[in-house]
Motif scaffolding. Structure first.
Motif, mmCIF file in Angstrom:
data_model
loop_
_atom_site.group_PDB
_atom_site.id
_atom_site.type_symbol
_atom_site.label_atom_id
_atom_site.label_comp_id
_atom_site.label_asym_id
_atom_site.label_seq_id
_atom_site.Cartn_x
_atom_site.Cartn_y
_atom_site.Cartn_z
ATOM 1 N N ILE A 229 0.840 -1.202 0.000
ATOM 2 C CA ILE A 229 0.000 0.000 0.000
ATOM 3 C C ILE A 229 0.872 1.247 0.000
ATOM 4 C CG2 ILE A 229 -1.746 1.298 1.281
ATOM 5 C CD1 ILE A 229 -2.784 -1.362 2.361
ATOM 6 N N VAL A 230 1.943 1.216 0.791
ATOM 7 C CA VAL A 230 2.865 2.359 0.839
ATOM 8 C C VAL A 230 3.522 2.574 -0.520
ATOM 9 C CG1 VAL A 230 5.021 3.201 1.842
ATOM 10 C CG2 VAL A 230 3.296 2.142 3.309
ATOM 11 N N LEU A 231 3.956 1.508 -1.153
ATOM 12 C CA LEU A 231 4.607 1.621 -2.464
ATOM 13 C C LEU A 231 3.636 2.132 -3.517
ATOM 14 C CD1 LEU A 231 6.705 -1.674 -2.366
ATOM 15 C CD2 LEU A 231 7.604 0.660 -2.250
ATOM 16 N N ALA A 232 2.399 1.669 -3.467
ATOM 17 C CA ALA A 232 1.405 2.151 -4.424
ATOM 18 C C ALA A 232 1.111 3.631 -4.185
ATOM 19 C CB ALA A 232 0.126 1.328 -4.302
ATOM 20 N N LEU A 244 10.421 12.580 -5.309
ATOM 21 C CA LEU A 244 10.066 12.098 -3.975
ATOM 22 C C LEU A 244 10.702 10.737 -3.711
ATOM 23 C CD1 LEU A 244 8.360 12.605 -1.435
ATOM 24 C CD2 LEU A 244 6.467 11.417 -2.566
ATOM 25 N N ARG A 245 11.317 10.593 -2.520
ATOM 26 C CA ARG A 245 11.964 9.342 -2.136
ATOM 27 C C ARG A 245 11.316 8.770 -0.884
ATOM 28 N NH1 ARG A 245 18.225 10.113 -1.623
ATOM 29 N NH2 ARG A 245 18.147 7.832 -1.685
ATOM 30 N N LEU A 246 11.432 7.465 -0.744
ATOM 31 C CA LEU A 246 10.822 6.765 0.382
ATOM 32 C C LEU A 246 11.879 5.987 1.157
ATOM 33 C CD1 LEU A 246 8.241 5.632 1.899
ATOM 34 C CD2 LEU A 246 8.344 3.720 0.269
ATOM 35 N N ILE A 247 11.893 6.182 2.485
ATOM 36 C CA ILE A 247 12.644 5.307 3.382
ATOM 37 C C ILE A 247 11.627 4.352 3.990
ATOM 38 C CG2 ILE A 247 14.086 5.157 5.445
ATOM 39 C CD1 ILE A 247 14.953 8.040 4.952
ATOM 40 N N LEU A 248 11.789 3.076 3.724
ATOM 41 C CA LEU A 248 10.840 2.086 4.224
ATOM 42 C C LEU A 248 11.540 1.246 5.294
ATOM 43 C CD1 LEU A 248 8.433 0.015 1.944
ATOM 44 C CD2 LEU A 248 9.112 -0.655 4.245
ATOM 45 N N MET A 262 9.741 -6.788 -3.788
ATOM 46 C CA MET A 262 8.418 -6.239 -4.038
ATOM 47 C C MET A 262 8.513 -4.846 -4.662
ATOM 48 S SD MET A 262 5.496 -5.227 -1.210
ATOM 49 C CE MET A 262 5.606 -6.825 -0.402
ATOM 50 N N SER A 263 9.423 -4.029 -4.122
ATOM 51 C CA SER A 263 9.596 -2.667 -4.610
ATOM 52 C C SER A 263 10.111 -2.649 -6.047
ATOM 53 C CB SER A 263 10.554 -1.913 -3.681
ATOM 54 O OG SER A 263 10.813 -0.609 -4.148
ATOM 55 N N LEU A 357 -3.337 7.550 0.668
ATOM 56 C CA LEU A 357 -1.966 7.675 1.172
ATOM 57 C C LEU A 357 -1.120 8.552 0.261
ATOM 58 C CD1 LEU A 357 0.234 6.976 3.175
ATOM 59 C CD2 LEU A 357 0.559 4.786 2.018
ATOM 60 N N GLY A 358 -1.247 8.367 -1.045
ATOM 61 C CA GLY A 358 -0.492 9.198 -1.982
ATOM 62 C C GLY A 358 -0.848 10.667 -1.832
ATOM 63 N N GLN A 359 -2.138 10.964 -1.715
ATOM 64 C CA GLN A 359 -2.559 12.362 -1.555
ATOM 65 C C GLN A 359 -2.105 12.918 -0.207
ATOM 66 O OE1 GLN A 359 -4.015 14.466 -3.864
ATOM 67 N NE2 GLN A 359 -3.391 15.903 -2.257
ATOM 68 N N ALA A 360 -2.141 12.079 0.833
ATOM 69 C CA ALA A 360 -1.688 12.524 2.153
ATOM 70 C C ALA A 360 -0.197 12.852 2.145
ATOM 71 C CB ALA A 360 -1.994 11.459 3.202
#
Length: 395
Positions: A229-232, A244-248, A262-263, A357-360
């Motif tokens: 869900i986070v990746l989507a 935009l970058r993500l630390i998971l 998965m990523s 989540l994307g909009q948030a």
């Protein structure tokens, strides 16, 4: 209890067989650690509880020797990494009367402080029989946990009626402890130790400095079922903010390789912290322990995991201390009062779908640095702890 303890021991043996625990770890689970001289025994579950109890442990260590036991090797290692003077950490002995008696015989324990909901019956009753005062600190009693204890009302009353003090996290927990048999006079006003969390100010290492804070979102303590869900959500947010970058940072770091796969299958350039690389990948999987402070400091926004799946959610206090804007899912029973307090002073985004989540992520980034509403002072609780634990030992 013997059945539960057998399951715990089997789990440890499986971890040993897979190389995640050593022979010394298994032995320590059976007999517990050893410490010379009088000491306060603090028992907690894992890393989250250790972080919550850290201010109290530091305070106690200034005038007492403290022996911390944990249910996990990661919790033990986290406590050891603090390098506090007069503090030793090890794995807790199994909750059998014989094991607890042996542990108390080998260690001069002057008080037992139990953090949050680690209410192991034999441990508490055996300590009481040895005239060791039992203190429940940052005590949490959820509705589901109370339902379980209510099936054994005599046992619950026997344990709760003998505690020296209960410091509940919230009023709901206070009421439940009293219902189960804790004397009203022994229940202190509600207070959550996590409000005392202080941000780390030591220089950031190079790997954390490689992130631009206003272009970075952290997904903290995620569980299975949340990562996709986070990746989507990230994919949707990147349509408007391509850099935009993500630390998971998964709750269980051993899931790192599967999350990376998965990523990458989702089309993101991905790297693992365990690879010790500092690439400009879209997704950086922080499969490490003891470094969450770095990732909070490197991120403007934090999605707090355990909340899109029914895990009760994880702490909002740490990201709030680092002025992160906070996103969470609907499952926040473990910290509902904390999130309620946050919502009074800043925007907190609750989401359930990748689209939300994307909009948030975009809205939270646009909001800028947050201001934490938590400015608690623990001096009153620490004074009470000092009284309950008795005169300090000579160090």
């Amino acid at each position: 209890m013997p059945l539960i303890v057998t399951a715990v021991l089997c789990r440890s043996l499986i971890a040993w067989a897979k190389g995640r625990e050593t022979t010394a770890d298994v032995k320590e689970r059976i007999r517990g650690p050893r410490q010379k001289g009088p000491s306060i025994w603090v028992h907690l579950s894992s890393v989250g509880e250790a972080n919550a109890a850290r201010p109290a442990i530091l305070h106690l260590s200034k005038s007492h020797s403290v022996l911390v036991t944990t249910g996990t090797t990661t919790g033990r290692d986290a406590v050891r990494s603090w390098s506090f003077a007069n503090v030793n950490a090890g794995l807790a002995p199994l909750d059998l009367v014989s094991a607890t008696r042996r542990f108390l015989s080998k260690n001069d324990v002057t008080a037992l402080i139990v953090i949050e909901n680690e209410l192991w019956p034999n441990r508490l009753l055996t300590a009481h029989k040895r005239d060791v005062p039992v203190i429940l600190l940052n005590a949490r009693m959820s509705a589901s946990t109370m339902k379980t204890w209510s099936r054994f009302p005599k046992t619950a009353e026997r344990i709760m009626s003998q505690v020296a003090a209960v410091f509940p996290q919230d009023q709901a927990s206070a009421d439940r402890f009293e219902t189960l048999g804790a004397p009203a006079a022994k229940i202190c006003p509600p207070f959550n130790l996590k409000e005392l969390y202080a941000p780390v100010t030591t220089p950031l290492p190079e790997i954390a400095q490689s992130f631009e804070r206003d272009q970075t979102v952290l997904a903290a303590a995620t569980h299975e079922g949340e990562d996709e869900i986070v990746l989507a959500g990230l994919a949707l947010a990147q349509k408007e903010r391509p850099n935009l970058r993500l630390i998971l940072a998964p709750r269980h770091p051993e899931r790192g390789p599967s999350i990376k796969a998965m990523s990458e299958n989702a089309g993101f350039a991905t790297t693992l912290r365990s690879d010790r690389t500092t690439t400009n990948a879209d997704v950086f999987v922080a499969d490490s322990l003891g470094e969450m402070d770095w990732w909070y400091r490197a991120s403007a926004v934090a999605f707090v995991g355990g909340s899109l799946v029914p895990k009760g959610g994880h702490t909002p206090y740490e990201p709030a201390a680092y002025r992160c804007q906070i996103i969470h899912g609907p499952h926040i029973d473990n910290f509902r009062s904390g999130y309620s307090e946050l919502s009074k002073s800043q925007s907190v985004w609750q989401v359930t779908t990748p689209e939300e989540l994307g909009q948030a992520m975009l809205s939270a980034l646009a909001a800028g640095p947050a201001t934490s509403p938590f400015q608690a002072n623990g001096s009153a609780i620490f004074e009470q702890l000092d009284l309950l634990c008795g005169a300090p030992s000579a160090n």
